[in-house]
Write an enzyme that holds these catalytic residues in place. Structure first.
Site, PDB file in Angstrom:
ATOM      1  N   TRP A  33      -0.405  -4.245  21.984  1.00 18.69           N
ATOM      2  CA  TRP A  33       0.864  -4.553  21.309  1.00 18.69           C
ATOM      3  C   TRP A  33       2.005  -4.674  22.330  1.00 18.69           C
ATOM      4  O   TRP A  33       1.933  -4.110  23.428  1.00 18.69           O
ATOM      5  CB  TRP A  33       1.193  -3.484  20.261  1.00 18.69           C
ATOM      6  CG  TRP A  33       1.421  -2.093  20.817  1.00 18.69           C
ATOM      7  CD1 TRP A  33       0.455  -1.138  21.032  1.00 18.69           C
ATOM      8  CD2 TRP A  33       2.667  -1.512  21.230  1.00 18.69           C
ATOM      9  NE1 TRP A  33       1.032  -0.002  21.557  1.00 18.69           N
ATOM     10  CE2 TRP A  33       2.394  -0.201  21.692  1.00 18.69           C
ATOM     11  CE3 TRP A  33       3.990  -1.953  21.264  1.00 18.69           C
ATOM     12  CZ2 TRP A  33       3.383   0.669  22.156  1.00 18.69           C
ATOM     13  CZ3 TRP A  33       4.979  -1.081  21.737  1.00 18.69           C
ATOM     14  CH2 TRP A  33       4.662   0.202  22.185  1.00 18.69           C
ATOM     15  N   GLU A  76      11.190   8.453  28.203  1.00 14.97           N
ATOM     16  CA  GLU A  76      10.324   7.303  28.510  1.00 14.97           C
ATOM     17  C   GLU A  76      10.983   6.397  29.557  1.00 14.97           C
ATOM     18  O   GLU A  76      10.312   5.868  30.439  1.00 14.97           O
ATOM     19  CB  GLU A  76      10.044   6.482  27.247  1.00 14.97           C
ATOM     20  CG  GLU A  76       9.264   7.203  26.163  1.00 14.97           C
ATOM     21  CD  GLU A  76       7.767   7.308  26.451  1.00 14.97           C
ATOM     22  OE1 GLU A  76       7.304   6.734  27.446  1.00 14.97           O
ATOM     23  OE2 GLU A  76       7.082   7.986  25.665  1.00 14.97           O
ATOM     24  N   GLU A 111       2.995   2.375  29.791  1.00 16.10           N
ATOM     25  CA  GLU A 111       4.087   3.291  29.446  1.00 16.10           C
ATOM     26  C   GLU A 111       5.431   2.563  29.347  1.00 16.10           C
ATOM     27  O   GLU A 111       6.284   2.918  28.540  1.00 16.10           O
ATOM     28  CB  GLU A 111       4.193   4.412  30.491  1.00 16.10           C
ATOM     29  CG  GLU A 111       3.127   5.484  30.373  1.00 16.10           C
ATOM     30  CD  GLU A 111       3.367   6.409  29.188  1.00 16.10           C
ATOM     31  OE1 GLU A 111       4.487   6.433  28.658  1.00 16.10           O
ATOM     32  OE2 GLU A 111       2.425   7.106  28.781  1.00 16.10           O
ATOM     33  N   HIS A 114       7.047   1.696  26.050  1.00 10.48           N
ATOM     34  CA  HIS A 114       7.562   2.729  25.141  1.00 10.48           C
ATOM     35  C   HIS A 114       9.089   2.803  25.173  1.00 10.48           C
ATOM     36  O   HIS A 114       9.752   2.770  24.136  1.00 10.48           O
ATOM     37  CB  HIS A 114       6.960   4.100  25.470  1.00 10.48           C
ATOM     38  CG  HIS A 114       5.470   4.124  25.390  1.00 10.48           C
ATOM     39  ND1 HIS A 114       4.701   5.153  25.864  1.00 10.48           N
ATOM     40  CD2 HIS A 114       4.595   3.207  24.891  1.00 10.48           C
ATOM     41  CE1 HIS A 114       3.419   4.887  25.650  1.00 10.48           C
ATOM     42  NE2 HIS A 114       3.332   3.710  25.075  1.00 10.48           N
ATOM     43  N   GLU A 164       0.825  14.287  28.211  1.00 12.11           N
ATOM     44  CA  GLU A 164       0.517  13.141  27.341  1.00 12.11           C
ATOM     45  C   GLU A 164       0.242  13.611  25.912  1.00 12.11           C
ATOM     46  O   GLU A 164       0.607  12.922  24.956  1.00 12.11           O
ATOM     47  CB  GLU A 164      -0.692  12.358  27.873  1.00 12.11           C
ATOM     48  CG  GLU A 164      -0.473  11.670  29.210  1.00 12.11           C
ATOM     49  CD  GLU A 164       0.371  10.393  29.124  1.00 12.11           C
ATOM     50  OE1 GLU A 164       0.934  10.088  28.068  1.00 12.11           O
ATOM     51  OE2 GLU A 164       0.464   9.707  30.151  1.00 12.11           O
ATOM     52  N   THR A 167       3.615  14.365  24.303  1.00 12.20           N
ATOM     53  CA  THR A 167       4.335  13.168  23.846  1.00 12.20           C
ATOM     54  C   THR A 167       3.641  12.550  22.629  1.00 12.20           C
ATOM     55  O   THR A 167       4.302  12.003  21.758  1.00 12.20           O
ATOM     56  CB  THR A 167       4.484  12.106  24.960  1.00 12.20           C
ATOM     57  OG1 THR A 167       3.230  11.938  25.595  1.00 12.20           O
ATOM     58  CG2 THR A 167       5.515  12.489  25.978  1.00 12.20           C
ATOM     59  N   ASP A 196      -0.932   5.258  22.125  1.00 13.15           N
ATOM     60  CA  ASP A 196      -1.040   5.063  23.590  1.00 13.15           C
ATOM     61  C   ASP A 196      -1.107   6.417  24.298  1.00 13.15           C
ATOM     62  O   ASP A 196      -1.915   6.630  25.204  1.00 13.15           O
ATOM     63  CB  ASP A 196       0.202   4.335  24.145  1.00 13.15           C
ATOM     64  CG  ASP A 196       0.200   2.833  23.862  1.00 13.15           C
ATOM     65  OD1 ASP A 196      -0.686   2.351  23.138  1.00 13.15           O
ATOM     66  OD2 ASP A 196       1.111   2.140  24.377  1.00 13.15           O
ATOM     67  N   GLU A 197      -0.218   7.320  23.882  1.00 10.14           N
ATOM     68  CA  GLU A 197      -0.158   8.634  24.546  1.00 10.14           C
ATOM     69  C   GLU A 197      -1.496   9.369  24.415  1.00 10.14           C
ATOM     70  O   GLU A 197      -1.950  10.017  25.348  1.00 10.14           O
ATOM     71  CB  GLU A 197       0.962   9.510  23.960  1.00 10.14           C
ATOM     72  CG  GLU A 197       2.339   8.857  23.860  1.00 10.14           C
ATOM     73  CD  GLU A 197       3.011   8.579  25.204  1.00 10.14           C
ATOM     74  OE1 GLU A 197       2.346   8.643  26.251  1.00 10.14           O
ATOM     75  OE2 GLU A 197       4.223   8.290  25.183  1.00 10.14           O
ATOM     76  N   HIS A 200      -3.984   7.993  26.853  1.00  8.92           N
ATOM     77  CA  HIS A 200      -3.667   8.475  28.204  1.00  8.92           C
ATOM     78  C   HIS A 200      -4.086   9.943  28.374  1.00  8.92           C
ATOM     79  O   HIS A 200      -4.598  10.339  29.414  1.00  8.92           O
ATOM     80  CB  HIS A 200      -2.165   8.333  28.487  1.00  8.92           C
ATOM     81  CG  HIS A 200      -1.680   6.911  28.438  1.00  8.92           C
ATOM     82  ND1 HIS A 200      -0.351   6.574  28.377  1.00  8.92           N
ATOM     83  CD2 HIS A 200      -2.352   5.726  28.464  1.00  8.92           C
ATOM     84  CE1 HIS A 200      -0.234   5.250  28.346  1.00  8.92           C
ATOM     85  NE2 HIS A 200      -1.433   4.719  28.387  1.00  8.92           N
TER      86      HIS A 200
END
Ligand SMILES: [Fe+2]
Ligand SMILES: [Fe+2]
Length: 327
Positions: A33, A76, A111, A114, A164, A167, A196-197, A200
């Protein structure tokens, strides 16, 4: 062999698998995305109506919510600090373009989206003072951070495994609060960031897992070192314009605790999850020191739970320059 050289050797040994770990945990540019997928399209005629809708829905969300979203966005946006820090870790070779360097670049590239999406959303919301936010971001990048990991890959990967997940929790809870107030678009946006976090987090956990397999005692001692120090959030040097670094971060974390976005219970939960994930209780072949470190870590969650139960969070909101007081 010195500890530093052993770490370098371990990093070199693990490096051969890093390309496949990038494939396992990161998503290619063409399929992931992008911020514009969650924002009004400024090329379309309906753009202004969409912005209007964002502004209307934004009125439903309370003061503390905006403070947290701003703080999360600024955290971020200080990505240059984190990228340059990780590039300097022992075994990461930017000039030689080794696979660890590639990991850091690809992780940073993910990252970066974000802060980008949150920044644009906040700008359109009409609820925040962008100039004050921009000043805080510039201060934070200029001030940097000090997370106590040194250039040690073991400590740094321990830190990122923890961070991670923190977050993930924070973006995911913000998504839930937005959803409860009927703001589906913002909820979706924060939810996808939290996804995403989580990826990670799993990647960094696997790095640590692999280190535990080849150098268990030193990895255990690094874990203990970081927990004794306490995991400091990356924005701990946060400050508002015209102020010194002192109260802003504390008040930001109070705000996050007050609305249940990230609490001291979450801190303990993360620690517990890491202990389970790495099966700390089952790790053998340890030196005496590392045995003691393991015992310390196994007892730590219950100790921290007792401490966190005694913590008191101020009931009233703290007035930040970033957000106008509630109307
Ligand atoms: Fe992020
Ligand atoms: Fe992250």
């Amino acid at each position: 062999m010195s500890l530093k050289n052993v770490r370098l050797e371990v990093m070199q040994f693990l490096e051969k698998d890093v390309d496949s770990l990038i494939e396992k945990y990161l998503i290619p540019v063409e399929s992931i995305w992008q911020p514009t997928d969650f924002l009004p399209n400024s090329e379309k005629d309906g753009f202004l109506d969409d912005v209007k809708e964002i502004r209307e829905l934004s009125k439903e969300l309370p003061y503390d919510f905006w403070v947290v979203l701003v703080g999360d966005m600024i955290t971020e946006e200080a990505l240059p600090t984190y990228e340059s820090w990780l590039m300097d870790v022992e075994g990461v070779d930017q000039v030689g373009r080794n696979s660890w360097g590639k990991w850091v670049r690809h992780w940073t590239a993910e990252e970066n989206r974000h802060g980008d999406v949150l920044n644009k959303y906040l700008y359109l919301s009409g609820r925040v003072n962008m100039k004050e936010i921009e000043k805080t971001t510039q201060y934070l990048i200029a001030d940097g951070f000090d997370i106590g990991t040194d250039r040690d890959p073991y400590k740094n990967f321990l830190y990122t495994s923890f961070q991670e997940l923190a977050t993930y929790i924070s973006h995911n809870r913000v998504a839930k609060l937005a959803k409860d107030k009927g703001n589906k678009q913002l909820a979706k946006m924060c939810k996808i960031i939290s996804g995403d976090e989580m990826r990670h987090h799993h990647a960094y956990c696997e790095f640590v897992e692999r280190i535990f397999k080849v150098d268990p005692s030193q990895m255990m001692l690094a874990f203990q070192h970081m927990m004794k120090l306490k995991i400091t959030m990356p924005a701990h040097f946060l400050r508002e314009s015209g102020e010194r670094i002192s109260t802003a971060f504390e008040e930001f974390s109070h705000t996050a605790q007050r609305i249940g976005v990230y609490t001291s219970h979450d801190y303990v939960d993360i620690l517990q999850k890491l202990i389970q994930r790495w099966e700390i209780d089952k790790i053998t072949n340890l030196t005496d020191d590392a045995e003691k470190a393991r015992d310390y870590l196994m007892k730590l969650p219950s100790r921290l739970t007792r401490l966190s139960e005694r913590m008191k969070i101020p009931e009233n909101s703290y007035q930040f320059k970033w957000v106008e007081p509630a109307i």
